[in-house]
Design an enzyme around this catalytic site. Structure first.
Site, PDB file in Angstrom:
ATOM      1  N   ARG A  23       0.831  -1.208   0.000  1.00 26.81           N
ATOM      2  CA  ARG A  23       0.000   0.000   0.000  1.00 26.81           C
ATOM      3  C   ARG A  23       0.865   1.259   0.000  1.00 26.81           C
ATOM      4  O   ARG A  23       2.011   1.233   0.412  1.00 26.81           O
ATOM      5  CB  ARG A  23      -0.911   0.000   1.246  1.00 26.81           C
ATOM      6  CG  ARG A  23      -1.927  -1.144   1.289  1.00 26.81           C
ATOM      7  CD  ARG A  23      -3.042  -0.942   0.284  1.00 26.81           C
ATOM      8  NE  ARG A  23      -3.529   0.438   0.281  1.00 26.81           N
ATOM      9  CZ  ARG A  23      -4.381   0.921   1.173  1.00 26.81           C
ATOM     10  NH1 ARG A  23      -4.872   0.161   2.117  1.00 26.81           N
ATOM     11  NH2 ARG A  23      -4.773   2.178   1.112  1.00 26.81           N
ATOM     12  N   CYS A  24       0.256   2.372  -0.399  1.00 28.96           N
ATOM     13  CA  CYS A  24       0.968   3.642  -0.472  1.00 28.96           C
ATOM     14  C   CYS A  24       1.560   3.995   0.882  1.00 28.96           C
ATOM     15  O   CYS A  24       0.906   3.743   1.873  1.00 28.96           O
ATOM     16  CB  CYS A  24       0.028   4.775  -0.922  1.00 28.96           C
ATOM     17  SG  CYS A  24      -1.094   5.383   0.367  1.00 28.96           S
ATOM     18  N   PRO A  25       2.745   4.536   1.015  1.00 34.43           N
ATOM     19  CA  PRO A  25       3.707   4.854  -0.045  1.00 34.43           C
ATOM     20  C   PRO A  25       4.775   3.783  -0.261  1.00 34.43           C
ATOM     21  O   PRO A  25       5.830   4.073  -0.800  1.00 34.43           O
ATOM     22  CB  PRO A  25       4.343   6.140   0.485  1.00 34.43           C
ATOM     23  CG  PRO A  25       4.366   5.934   1.979  1.00 34.43           C
ATOM     24  CD  PRO A  25       3.195   5.040   2.326  1.00 34.43           C
ATOM     25  N   ASP A  50      -1.155  -1.201  -6.081  1.00 32.98           N
ATOM     26  CA  ASP A  50      -1.864  -0.123  -5.388  1.00 32.98           C
ATOM     27  C   ASP A  50      -2.296   0.937  -6.405  1.00 32.98           C
ATOM     28  O   ASP A  50      -1.496   1.357  -7.242  1.00 32.98           O
ATOM     29  CB  ASP A  50      -0.949   0.504  -4.332  1.00 32.98           C
ATOM     30  CG  ASP A  50      -1.698   1.475  -3.451  1.00 32.98           C
ATOM     31  OD1 ASP A  50      -2.130   1.078  -2.367  1.00 32.98           O
ATOM     32  OD2 ASP A  50      -1.895   2.640  -3.876  1.00 32.98           O
TER      33      ASP A  50
ATOM     34  N   CYS B 329      -4.532   6.197   1.946  1.00 30.19           N
ATOM     35  CA  CYS B 329      -4.510   5.532   3.249  1.00 30.19           C
ATOM     36  C   CYS B 329      -5.297   6.308   4.292  1.00 30.19           C
ATOM     37  O   CYS B 329      -5.505   5.831   5.402  1.00 30.19           O
ATOM     38  CB  CYS B 329      -3.074   5.311   3.697  1.00 30.19           C
ATOM     39  SG  CYS B 329      -1.957   6.619   3.214  1.00 30.19           S
TER      40      CYS B 329
END
Lengths: 86, 387
Positions: A23-25, A50, B329
């Site tokens: 997932r980011c980053p 992602d 996120c």
């Protein structure tokens, strides 16, 4: 961060970074870590799933002065090819 | 025993008030007054109901005056989202003989994109999305080029609420009108903050953005062809109507905002300039995005390389600073902000700031003061130091 996501360069081929399922980053962190181990002018190919990576990897390359060679969007992943700055 | 405030307790400041600004004192007073004076059903025929009707009509009249429209052109909705949905649906239905294509800017609000897809899909039309440049602005020529004979409606926001960039609504409106296509302008981030002007056929806005409780506003110029695609109601365009006290609070807050606009603009525009300059100078590897000059007075956004947006927002909250983020996120969806993505700017490590009208300069400086260390800490935690 370990370098477990990247494999050494094949003769003439780009260094591969597998950032799928991260997932980011994290995909950008993987790409940046791999780029530190390579000489200027090297090709780096990053594969990610992602949704943010398709935007963030090119943005990272631009901010770092690397040349964006190509962005290929697949069904559920993206492959970004970058030539590292000198 | 008297409780002693710990001297190191952080002063809290919310610098993320887009769509949910603190209630203006005059709006609060009007709201309380209207709860006493305007509680009755404005549809009924006795004195108390007539009083409520009077207040409601007065609110619509004041909102109409603020945007240069007529009272009967103003409809109120429970939310800004509902207003946008109704605008797109009713115009698409009213103009279905022309076609079902909808032209939208790439950085419109999600409600506009969703409504456009809804009506285009229903009528075998297409959504034609106009890309934006790196500052988040659409090219007027590219926008107009997508408008054609099958276009039911075009939508272009007045300004982008995430990055602050103003859109070329004047030139787009003029060109789109030549095609006979109505332009919906979402002023949800602009009205109450900047002069919105007359370049629109339908104008949508959000009272929550200018210091009243959230309430959707839709103004439709007489002559725009529209037809409801929902059941008949006495309130034809907004079935069921809205609570009278909320309408009054919205109108009073808008008048208050207009009276205070010059001061609030100067005050906040200078502080946004401070954020833009200090963040760019003091935080390494950061992209400050959006147009630096042709922008809303109170909005600024930047993205920090190698930084988890959620960690950043959480740490700033612990220091007493409330900021927003467009990073994936930080949202329940896995997708990052479609605005940042359309602009091609970094979506992770994103901080979104929208300043309240009475923001204290020291709180903005405090954000700038703590950011370099907070970003450095998040980077270290992620193993990104030295990358």
């Amino acid at each position: 961060m370990s370098g477990s996501g990247s494999t050494g360069p094949e003769p003439g081929g780009p260094t591969e970074v597998d950032a799928r399922r991260l997932r980011c980053p994290a995909p950008v962190l993987r790409a940046a870590a791999a780029s530190r181990t390579l000489p200027p002018g090297s090709l780096l190919r990053v594969r990610a799933t992602d949704p943010a990576a398709a935007v963030d990897l090119p943005a990272w390359a631009r901010m770092r002065g690397h040349a964006l060679v190509s962005v290929e969007r697949g069904e559920d992943d993206v492959v970004v090819l970058v030539r590292l700055a000198g | 025993m008297r409780d002693v405030e710990p001297s190191d307790a952080p002063t809290r400041a919310v610098l993320d008030v887009a769509g949910h600004a603190p209630l203006r004192p005059r709006a609060r007073a009007a709201l309380l007054e209207a709860l006493d004076q305007g509680w009755a059903d404005p549809r009924r025929l006795y004195a108390e109901a007539r009083q409520a009707r009077l207040l409601l009509d007065g609110a619509r009249e004041a909102i109409a005056a603020a945007v240069g429209a007529r009272t009967e052109e103003v409809d109120l909705f429970g939310t800004h989202t509902a207003a946008l949905h109704a605008a797109v649906r009713a115009v698409a239905r009213g103009r279905r003989r022309h076609g079902a294509d909808v032209v939208v800017g790439a950085v419109e609000r999600a409600a506009v994109h969703a409504a456009a897809a809804f009506v285009a899909g229903r009528g075998d039309g297409a959504v034609r999305t106009v890309p934006v440049d790196g500052s988040g602005r659409v090219d007027p020529d590219a926008f107009v080029a997508r408008v054609g004979t099958g276009t039911a409606l075009a939508a272009l926001q007045h300004a982008n609420g995430e990055v602050g960039t103003l859109q070329p609504v004047g030139v787009v409106h003029e060109a789109v009108r030549r095609h006979g296509v109505p332009l919906l302008v979402d002023a949800g981030a602009s009205l109450g903050h900047v002069e919105v002007g007359p370049a629109w056929d339908l104008l949508a806005a959000d009272a929550g953005d200018w210091g009243a409780p959230p309430l959707g506003v839709l103004v439709t110029r007489a002559g725009v062809r529209r037809s409801p695609d929902w059941p008949e109601d006495e309130d034809r365009w907004s079935p069921g109507g809205v609570a009278v006290p909320l309408a009054l609070a919205a109108a009073v807050a808008l008048q208050d905002a207009a009276a205070d606009r010059v001061r609030a603009d100067r005050h906040r525009r200078a502080l946004v300039d401070v954020v833009r300059a200090r963040v760019a100078a003091e935080v390494p590897d950061v992209a400050v995005v959006g147009d630096p000059d042709d922008r809303l007075p109170h909005v600024v956004t930047f993205s920090c390389l190698y930084v988890d947006g959620e960690a950043l927002v959480t740490r700033l909250d612990r220091l007493g600073l409330g900021v927003g983020s467009g990073s994936a996120c930080t949202s329940s969806a896995l997708e990052p902000s479609h605005v940042l993505a359309a602009m091609g700017v970094l979506t992770h490590g994103n901080v979104r700031v929208s300043l309240p009208v009475d923001v204290r300069a020291e709180d903005v400086h405090r954000l700038c003061d703590v950011l370099p260390a907070v970003v450095a800490q998040v980077r270290t935690d992620a193993g990104a130091a030295g990358l």
